[in-house]
Design a protein around this motif. Structure first.
Motif, PDB file in Angstrom:
ATOM      1  N   SER A  35       0.834  -1.199   0.000  1.00 33.27           N
ATOM      2  CA  SER A  35       0.000   0.000   0.000  1.00 33.27           C
ATOM      3  C   SER A  35       0.861   1.237   0.000  1.00 33.27           C
ATOM      4  O   SER A  35       1.803   1.334   0.760  1.00 33.27           O
ATOM      5  CB  SER A  35      -0.904   0.013   1.233  1.00 33.27           C
ATOM      6  OG  SER A  35      -1.620   1.213   1.332  1.00 33.27           O
ATOM      7  N   LEU A  36       0.540   2.166  -0.870  1.00 33.74           N
ATOM      8  CA  LEU A  36       1.207   3.464  -0.840  1.00 33.74           C
ATOM      9  C   LEU A  36       0.511   4.279   0.228  1.00 33.74           C
ATOM     10  O   LEU A  36      -0.217   5.214  -0.044  1.00 33.74           O
ATOM     11  CB  LEU A  36       1.091   4.141  -2.200  1.00 33.74           C
ATOM     12  CG  LEU A  36       1.981   5.364  -2.431  1.00 33.74           C
ATOM     13  CD1 LEU A  36       3.436   4.933  -2.518  1.00 33.74           C
ATOM     14  CD2 LEU A  36       1.577   6.080  -3.701  1.00 33.74           C
ATOM     15  N   ARG A  75      -1.130  -4.100  -8.830  1.00 37.01           N
ATOM     16  CA  ARG A  75      -2.156  -3.100  -8.551  1.00 37.01           C
ATOM     17  C   ARG A  75      -2.396  -3.037  -7.042  1.00 37.01           C
ATOM     18  O   ARG A  75      -2.637  -4.058  -6.398  1.00 37.01           O
ATOM     19  CB  ARG A  75      -3.453  -3.444  -9.291  1.00 37.01           C
ATOM     20  CG  ARG A  75      -3.285  -3.443 -10.813  1.00 37.01           C
ATOM     21  CD  ARG A  75      -4.617  -3.547 -11.527  1.00 37.01           C
ATOM     22  NE  ARG A  75      -5.226  -4.855 -11.422  1.00 37.01           N
ATOM     23  CZ  ARG A  75      -5.406  -5.691 -12.445  1.00 37.01           C
ATOM     24  NH1 ARG A  75      -5.004  -5.362 -13.653  1.00 37.01           N
ATOM     25  NH2 ARG A  75      -5.992  -6.859 -12.262  1.00 37.01           N
ATOM     26  N   PHE A  76      -2.333  -1.805  -6.511  1.00 33.27           N
ATOM     27  CA  PHE A  76      -2.479  -1.587  -5.080  1.00 33.27           C
ATOM     28  C   PHE A  76      -3.345  -0.364  -4.804  1.00 33.27           C
ATOM     29  O   PHE A  76      -3.705   0.386  -5.716  1.00 33.27           O
ATOM     30  CB  PHE A  76      -1.104  -1.377  -4.420  1.00 33.27           C
ATOM     31  CG  PHE A  76      -0.122  -2.478  -4.691  1.00 33.27           C
ATOM     32  CD1 PHE A  76      -0.382  -3.782  -4.323  1.00 33.27           C
ATOM     33  CD2 PHE A  76       1.078  -2.207  -5.341  1.00 33.27           C
ATOM     34  CE1 PHE A  76       0.521  -4.802  -4.574  1.00 33.27           C
ATOM     35  CE2 PHE A  76       1.991  -3.209  -5.595  1.00 33.27           C
ATOM     36  CZ  PHE A  76       1.722  -4.515  -5.211  1.00 33.27           C
ATOM     37  N   SER A  77      -3.639  -0.154  -3.519  1.00 31.50           N
ATOM     38  CA  SER A  77      -4.350   1.040  -3.081  1.00 31.50           C
ATOM     39  C   SER A  77      -3.339   2.096  -2.659  1.00 31.50           C
ATOM     40  O   SER A  77      -2.355   1.790  -1.978  1.00 31.50           O
ATOM     41  CB  SER A  77      -5.260   0.718  -1.899  1.00 31.50           C
ATOM     42  OG  SER A  77      -5.748   1.904  -1.305  1.00 31.50           O
ATOM     43  N   SER A  78      -3.573   3.333  -3.053  1.00 33.32           N
ATOM     44  CA  SER A  78      -2.733   4.435  -2.599  1.00 33.32           C
ATOM     45  C   SER A  78      -3.273   4.983  -1.283  1.00 33.32           C
ATOM     46  O   SER A  78      -4.307   4.537  -0.784  1.00 33.32           O
ATOM     47  CB  SER A  78      -2.706   5.547  -3.648  1.00 33.32           C
ATOM     48  OG  SER A  78      -3.929   6.266  -3.645  1.00 33.32           O
ATOM     49  N   SER A 261      -4.292   8.618  -7.741  1.00 38.41           N
ATOM     50  CA  SER A 261      -4.170   7.661  -8.844  1.00 38.41           C
ATOM     51  C   SER A 261      -2.814   7.873  -9.499  1.00 38.41           C
ATOM     52  O   SER A 261      -2.457   8.995  -9.854  1.00 38.41           O
ATOM     53  CB  SER A 261      -5.274   7.875  -9.884  1.00 38.41           C
ATOM     54  OG  SER A 261      -6.542   7.677  -9.320  1.00 38.41           O
ATOM     55  N   ASP A 281       0.091   0.078 -10.780  1.00 44.23           N
ATOM     56  CA  ASP A 281      -0.994   1.054 -10.806  1.00 44.23           C
ATOM     57  C   ASP A 281      -1.557   1.184  -9.398  1.00 44.23           C
ATOM     58  O   ASP A 281      -1.796   0.172  -8.720  1.00 44.23           O
ATOM     59  CB  ASP A 281      -2.110   0.624 -11.759  1.00 44.23           C
ATOM     60  CG  ASP A 281      -1.720   0.794 -13.220  1.00 44.23           C
ATOM     61  OD1 ASP A 281      -0.854   1.641 -13.507  1.00 44.23           O
ATOM     62  OD2 ASP A 281      -2.280   0.073 -14.065  1.00 44.23           O
ATOM     63  N   TYR A 282      -1.745   2.426  -8.956  1.00 43.29           N
ATOM     64  CA  TYR A 282      -2.313   2.709  -7.635  1.00 43.29           C
ATOM     65  C   TYR A 282      -3.672   3.376  -7.791  1.00 43.29           C
ATOM     66  O   TYR A 282      -3.864   4.220  -8.667  1.00 43.29           O
ATOM     67  CB  TYR A 282      -1.388   3.628  -6.833  1.00 43.29           C
ATOM     68  CG  TYR A 282      -0.245   2.915  -6.151  1.00 43.29           C
ATOM     69  CD1 TYR A 282      -0.452   2.241  -4.951  1.00 43.29           C
ATOM     70  CD2 TYR A 282       1.029   2.922  -6.696  1.00 43.29           C
ATOM     71  CE1 TYR A 282       0.599   1.597  -4.310  1.00 43.29           C
ATOM     72  CE2 TYR A 282       2.092   2.288  -6.062  1.00 43.29           C
ATOM     73  CZ  TYR A 282       1.866   1.626  -4.865  1.00 43.29           C
ATOM     74  OH  TYR A 282       2.900   0.984  -4.232  1.00 43.29           O
ATOM     75  N   ILE A 301      -7.034  -5.442  -7.051  1.00 39.55           N
ATOM     76  CA  ILE A 301      -5.785  -5.108  -6.385  1.00 39.55           C
ATOM     77  C   ILE A 301      -5.227  -6.399  -5.801  1.00 39.55           C
ATOM     78  O   ILE A 301      -5.965  -7.356  -5.541  1.00 39.55           O
ATOM     79  CB  ILE A 301      -5.959  -4.034  -5.295  1.00 39.55           C
ATOM     80  CG1 ILE A 301      -6.925  -4.496  -4.208  1.00 39.55           C
ATOM     81  CG2 ILE A 301      -6.413  -2.705  -5.893  1.00 39.55           C
ATOM     82  CD1 ILE A 301      -7.006  -3.541  -3.024  1.00 39.55           C
TER      83      ILE A 301
END
Length: 603
Positions: A35-36, A75-78, A261, A281-282, A301
């Motif tokens: 996670s960012l 693919r992760f959540s920011s 994003s 991609d966040y 994600i």
């Protein structure tokens, strides 16, 4: 809940460190890949450790081709819109440290936090004489800056390394302006000279032996930016755009939107070591728990940290055998700050009353269902340098008898003239409230029920809180405090950061804590000149005690939570560590598209 026998502390401390592991403690789940976000991952360990191993001339271990394959976009959540600046020398927001860990190289980096091993990055290797008065770095050959204006893909040089060190040492903008946002300036203050001795070598000489310098250069914020980029973007400190991120690292930031994003893609000119995943991609889902969980279950994600144990247990049961759980301490402790150098919060009765009114065990129970540990001003992720939980719970604010704490807090508040203060504003970061809905009400109720005044929560962006700090708007005549995540732990050893923050001569003391304590000044002065790490450990532990006795000295710590990061089996991430591990992503992370769990993942 009896804290000295905390299940989570015992679980995360179940494996002993070998003597080769670094002073700070081992770790068990990284922020960089999952996670960012403001929260990172990692655990602490025992005191059975020695000096760090720092092998010069090493390069990241190449993965076995038979076991790993290239390709795929992770693919992760920011962390949504949680960025203070894109100038890494002037940033202290964990999400940006994660981002620039993908794109920019520091002089050196951690090959392993668990083992305390360093390796080359922008510098391919280094040499340090036994007297500790100098260190020489060799420029890695073949590096190019990202192909973005105004640098346009030119070759990296030793002059870039020199410029980085001199800028951080000076703490000045190009026009000569002193800028307090060079938060780590003091970490470079021992430099006597920086010289490009030839086209491949930079030599740094120190005023006195410096046991902390390599750790400083390996930290998540010590990343080299192109001097041309700094010159072009320096005045736009708060402007955040993909054009500003120009590095020599394995990934390039190709798209950025302020709401969180962003897209990161493989740098085709990077050849220092293999890059396995093509990009990342966040998506800004951090505060929308339902959407975040749904995205993970649909494999939109690849990793997800459930906020409640009920959801965690449900997903582990529902997808048994398809995903893995990585429990770990967070990188960012939970605390807050106020200016303790003037009224009202320089009054020990007032700050002690607030400190003791926070029911830390209740916050742990309500926010994390017990998945957290009490924390003093040196968290358990730096366990070799801090006091044990068994000792921590003997001090005011941490004792198990909360009724006694509350009663004594009320008496202290009255003795300090607290009722006459009237309404007190408590700023709560919007992303903290979004992640743990109702935390502002919990804190409000604790303070009001014990102290009687009206405590009004005000939900604010972290950028607003960060702006208020140097203006001393938390205290300094203002009835205002704040609580939330504080900056991530960046060093395996806390000695240097303790001086920077709590010593009255430290660079962050004038606007973060501001509560001067003679014993803390004395201890932290000694840390900077003490070469025996065992002595520094004891000084740190004693400083932690003094900080607790001073009710946090402007920074009242509460706890550090455990993150349970779930990852689908097809995704293999970086080392599990309580620090920013984004620099390890290119070399360590990969997608196993042959794994059965890959089925159903959207293209």
């Amino acid at each position: 809940m009896r804290q000295e026998n905390s299940y989570w502390v015992r679980r995360l401390n179940s494996s002993r460190l070998s003597r080769r592991r670094f002073v700070g403690g081992a770790a068990t789940a990284g922020v960089g890949a999952a996670s960012l976000a403001l929260v990172g991952c990692g655990d602490d360990d025992d005191d059975d450790d020695d000096e760090p191993t720092s092998p010069a001339g090493t390069t990241p271990t190449q993965p076995a081709a038979a076991q790993k394959e290239k390709g795929g976009i992770a693919r992760f959540s920011s962390a949504n819109a949680t960025f203070d600046t894109f100038d890494v020398d002037r940033s202290r927001f964990t999400p940006f440290a994660v981002l620039i860990g993908y794109t920019n190289l520091g002089f050196i980096q951690y090959k392993s936090f668990t083992e305390g091993e360093l390796e080359g990055a922008f510098a391919s290797d280094w040499e340090q004489p036994d007297d500790g008065l100098s260190v020489s770095f060799t420029l890695r050959e073949g590096m190019k800056w990202h192909n973005k204006a105004p640098v346009n893909g030119r070759a990296a040089t030793v002059d870039d390394m020199v410029a980085f060190l001199k800028r951080n040492q000076a703490g000045l903008l190009a026009d000569g302006t002193v800028d307090q946002s060079f938060y780590r300036k003091a970490e470079y203050a021992n430099i006597d000279s920086v010289t490009a001795t030839d086209a491949k070598t930079v030599t740094v000489k120190f005023k006195k032996p410096d046991p902390f310098f390599l750790g400083t250069l390996a930290s998540g914020y010590a990343k080299i930016q192109a001097p041309e980029a700094i010159a072009a973007f320096e005045k736009d400190y708060a402007n955040t755009s993909a054009a500003q991120i120009i590095g020599t690292g394995p990934y390039t930031l190709t798209e950025f939107k302020a709401e969180g994003s962003l897209s990161i893609r493989r740098n085709p000119d990077f050849t220092a070591w293999d890059t396995w995943i093509d990009g990342i991609d966040y998506f800004p889902l951090f505060t929308d728990n339902a959407a975040l969980q749904s995205a993970f279950e649909q494999k939109q994600i690849d990793a997800y940290g459930p906020r409640t144990k009920a959801v965690l247990d449900d997903l582990l049961n529902k997808y048994k055998g398809q995903l893995a759980d990585h429990p770990s301490f967070a990188a960012n402790p939970m605390a807050g700050t106020y200016w303790g150098g003037s009224a009202p919060w320089n009054n020990p009765n007032l700050i002690g009353a607030i400190f003791r009114s926070i029911n830390r065990r209740e916050l742990i129970a309500q926010m994390f269902q017990g998945r957290a540990a009490l924390s003093g001003n040196i968290p358990p992720t730096q366990s070799a340098f801090t006091i044990t939980e068994r000792e921590l719970i003997t001090y005011e604010g941490y004792r198990e008898d909360y009724a006694k704490e509350a009663a004594e807090a009320k008496a202290m508040w009255a003795a300090g003239g607290g009722p006459a203060l009237g309404e007190i504003i408590v700023d709560i970061p919007d992303i903290w409230e979004g992640a743990y809905g109702g935390v502002s009400t919990l804190i409000k109720n604790m303070l009001e029920s014990n102290l009687g005044n009206t405590f009004t929560p005000k939900i604010e962006p972290y950028t607003t809180i960060n702006t208020k700090l140097p203006q001393k708007l938390y205290g300094n005549g203002n009835n205002n405090i704040w609580y939330g995540w504080i900056s991530d732990v960046t060093q395996l050893e806390p000695s240097l950061s303790l001086f920077n923050v709590y010593n009255s001569k430290g660079p962050q003391f004038p606007f973060i804590g501001g509560a001067q304590v003679a014993k803390i000044d004395s201890n932290t002065d000694k840390m900077l000149i003490e070469t025996d790490i065992e002595v520094r450990k004891e000084l740190c532990k004693d400083t932690c005690i003094e900080l607790i006795k001073a009710y946090g000295a402007g920074i009242p710590y509460n706890m550090i939570n455990i993150n349970n990061t779930l990852q689908w089996n097809y995704y293999h991430g970086t080392e599990d560590a309580a620090f920013v591990t984004a620099h390890q992503f290119a070399n360590q992370a990969y997608m196993d598209q042959k794994d059965a769990s890959w089925s159903g993942r959207p293209a």
